[in-house]
Design a protein around this motif. Structure first.
Motif, PDB file in Angstrom:
ATOM      1  N   MET A 237       0.960  -1.029  -0.165  1.00 17.78           N
ATOM      2  CA  MET A 237       0.023   0.101  -0.398  1.00 17.78           C
ATOM      3  C   MET A 237       0.749   1.623   0.443  1.00 17.78           C
ATOM      4  O   MET A 237       0.550   2.162  -0.667  1.00 17.78           O
ATOM      5  CB  MET A 237      -0.726  -0.010   0.749  1.00 17.78           C
ATOM      6  CG  MET A 237      -2.615  -0.705   1.376  1.00 17.78           C
ATOM      7  SD  MET A 237      -3.313   0.028  -0.152  1.00 17.78           S
ATOM      8  CE  MET A 237      -3.448   1.370  -0.126  1.00 17.78           C
ATOM      9  N   LEU A 238       1.837   0.939   0.747  1.00 15.21           N
ATOM     10  CA  LEU A 238       3.122   2.268   1.090  1.00 15.21           C
ATOM     11  C   LEU A 238       3.640   2.471  -0.231  1.00 15.21           C
ATOM     12  O   LEU A 238       3.354   4.382  -0.793  1.00 15.21           O
ATOM     13  CB  LEU A 238       4.115   2.473   1.980  1.00 15.21           C
ATOM     14  CG  LEU A 238       5.171   3.241   1.813  1.00 15.21           C
ATOM     15  CD1 LEU A 238       4.421   4.380   2.057  1.00 15.21           C
ATOM     16  CD2 LEU A 238       6.511   2.619   3.429  1.00 15.21           C
ATOM     17  N   GLU A 239       3.822   1.882  -0.964  1.00 10.73           N
ATOM     18  CA  GLU A 239       4.472   1.835  -2.570  1.00 10.73           C
ATOM     19  C   GLU A 239       3.331   2.330  -3.725  1.00 10.73           C
ATOM     20  O   GLU A 239       3.710   3.017  -4.682  1.00 10.73           O
ATOM     21  CB  GLU A 239       4.685   0.500  -2.982  1.00 10.73           C
ATOM     22  CG  GLU A 239       5.826   1.055  -4.528  1.00 10.73           C
ATOM     23  CD  GLU A 239       7.375   1.860  -4.322  1.00 10.73           C
ATOM     24  OE1 GLU A 239       7.536   2.343  -4.626  1.00 10.73           O
ATOM     25  OE2 GLU A 239       7.985   2.230  -3.037  1.00 10.73           O
ATOM     26  N   SER A 240       2.452   1.879  -3.368  1.00 12.35           N
ATOM     27  CA  SER A 240       1.076   2.462  -4.187  1.00 12.35           C
ATOM     28  C   SER A 240       0.784   3.477  -4.143  1.00 12.35           C
ATOM     29  O   SER A 240       0.996   4.383  -5.351  1.00 12.35           O
ATOM     30  CB  SER A 240      -0.228   1.256  -3.992  1.00 12.35           C
ATOM     31  OG  SER A 240       0.038  -0.105  -4.687  1.00 12.35           O
ATOM     32  N   LYS A 241       1.131   4.115  -2.811  1.00  9.97           N
ATOM     33  CA  LYS A 241       0.608   5.094  -2.404  1.00  9.97           C
ATOM     34  C   LYS A 241       1.646   6.418  -2.856  1.00  9.97           C
ATOM     35  O   LYS A 241       1.420   7.764  -3.090  1.00  9.97           O
ATOM     36  CB  LYS A 241       0.850   5.532  -1.019  1.00  9.97           C
ATOM     37  CG  LYS A 241      -0.837   4.842  -0.744  1.00  9.97           C
ATOM     38  CD  LYS A 241      -1.291   5.733   1.144  1.00  9.97           C
ATOM     39  CE  LYS A 241      -1.626   4.917   2.027  1.00  9.97           C
ATOM     40  NZ  LYS A 241      -2.785   5.115   2.979  1.00  9.97           N
ATOM     41  N   ARG A 242       3.054   6.123  -2.711  1.00  7.49           N
ATOM     42  CA  ARG A 242       4.264   6.427  -4.224  1.00  7.49           C
ATOM     43  C   ARG A 242       4.291   7.106  -4.945  1.00  7.49           C
ATOM     44  O   ARG A 242       4.401   7.950  -5.573  1.00  7.49           O
ATOM     45  CB  ARG A 242       5.262   6.192  -3.388  1.00  7.49           C
ATOM     46  CG  ARG A 242       5.562   5.887  -1.133  1.00  7.49           C
ATOM     47  CD  ARG A 242       6.766   5.134  -1.485  1.00  7.49           C
ATOM     48  NE  ARG A 242       7.730   5.369  -0.464  1.00  7.49           N
ATOM     49  CZ  ARG A 242       8.079   4.258   0.263  1.00  7.49           C
ATOM     50  NH1 ARG A 242       8.707   3.562  -0.437  1.00  7.49           N
ATOM     51  NH2 ARG A 242       8.961   4.714   1.753  1.00  7.49           N
ATOM     52  N   LEU A 243       3.423   5.478  -5.688  1.00  5.95           N
ATOM     53  CA  LEU A 243       3.518   5.762  -7.095  1.00  5.95           C
ATOM     54  C   LEU A 243       2.630   6.733  -7.440  1.00  5.95           C
ATOM     55  O   LEU A 243       2.518   7.625  -8.855  1.00  5.95           O
ATOM     56  CB  LEU A 243       3.644   4.764  -8.096  1.00  5.95           C
ATOM     57  CG  LEU A 243       4.641   3.463  -7.545  1.00  5.95           C
ATOM     58  CD1 LEU A 243       4.810   2.248  -8.590  1.00  5.95           C
ATOM     59  CD2 LEU A 243       5.890   4.455  -8.396  1.00  5.95           C
TER      60      LEU A 243
END
Length: 291
Positions: A237-243
């Motif tokens: 989820m964190l990496e999804s939000k970053r992208l």
């Protein structure tokens, strides 16, 4: 990371065998094109930013930090961030590779320092309480050719990190009745960051670590209060939000980049964990970024 959707920045090495650099904010603004720091970018090293004068905003991952005199920003390796340009801001920027903080693999504070960088991105201190450290680091950095300077910098930076970031992190752990993260948890967390695109099943990670899923779940819960699967999904989820927040790529491309076979699978996953669709989250980030 060569195919990353977020522009990546390598360590700005000033000396071949010393993983530390330092700039004043004025120097930083004058030496780099504005787009290089106001556009979203991902660091392949750690950075500390200290604000001594001025007010403004700074963005780390999908968070907005309202900066003021005494603000300390901590950006860890692989995090995405961007500057909100303000020429009146004064302070210092320290890019470094975290290995210079440690005294070998058995350093008792190694996991504490790394965990603190992962968990805390900014703190607000009395502006007089940290200025001394940065002024001393700046004085030493301008004299790198002198004997023992590197060791003085190493110790001063370590002291600064322990006094501010690690102490704040420890206080947070104590208030939540948690202990310091174990070596097994740190290994699990590192594996998640490098393999979450390829697998989000706990069994795979347990196999990589030579553990049973029961044991890995126990490690996860003892260190964070969450299950192993919750930690894997949390990082996805964190990496999804970053992208979504920092890249201009279509959501369908982001889904494939993150290992989802179909964009709809990312949508279902994202909404399950956040209550928002990827498009709704991206629009919210754009709204706050422009305010």
């Amino acid at each position: 990371m060569s195919e990353d959707m977020i522009f990546g920045v390598e360590f700005p090495r000033s000396k071949a065998d010393f993983d530390f650099a330092m700039h004043t904010m004025q120097e930083f603004y004058s030496n780099y094109e504005r787009g290089l720091f106001t556009d979203p970018h991902r660091l392949f090293f750690n950075a500390i930013i200290y604000i001594s004068h001025g007010h403004g905003r700074h963005f780390i991952d999908h968070q907005v930090c309202h900066i003021k005199p005494g603000t300390l920003l901590f950006v860890s390796k692989y995090q995405a961030h961007r500057f909100d340009y303000n020429p009146d801001i004064r302070g210092y920027i320290i890019p470094f590779c975290d290995n210079i903080l440690f005294y070998g693999e058995e350093d008792p504070y190694k996991s504490r320092i790394r965990s603190a960088f992962e968990d805390i991105n900014f703190i607000h201190e009395d502006e007089d309480s940290c200025g001394f450290f940065f002024e001393q680091l700046w004085t030493e950095y301008k004299n790198l050719h002198c004997k023992l300077t590197e060791e003085v910098i190493r110790n001063a930076l370590r002291t600064l990190v322990l006094k501010t970031l690690v102490r704040r992190h420890q206080s947070s752990l104590d208030s939540n009745h948690q202990t310091n993260y174990s070596a097994d948890y740190c290994k699990f967390h590192k594996l998640i960051k490098t393999h979450f695109v390829y697998t989000r099943t706990l069994e795979k990670y347990a196999g990589m670590m030579g553990l049973t899923t029961k044991k890995l779940n126990q490690i996860a819960r003892e260190n964070t209060g969450k299950s192993g699967k919750e930690l894997i999904d949390s990082y996805a989820m964190l990496e999804s939000k970053r992208l979504l927040a920092y890249s201009q790529e279509p959501i369908s491309s982001i889904a494939l980049k993150l290992g989802f076979s179909e964009p709809t699978n990312l949508t279902k996953f994202f909404k399950k964990h956040s209550g928002l669709t990827p498009k709704e989250f991206r629009n919210l980030c754009l709204y706050h970024g422009n305010k």
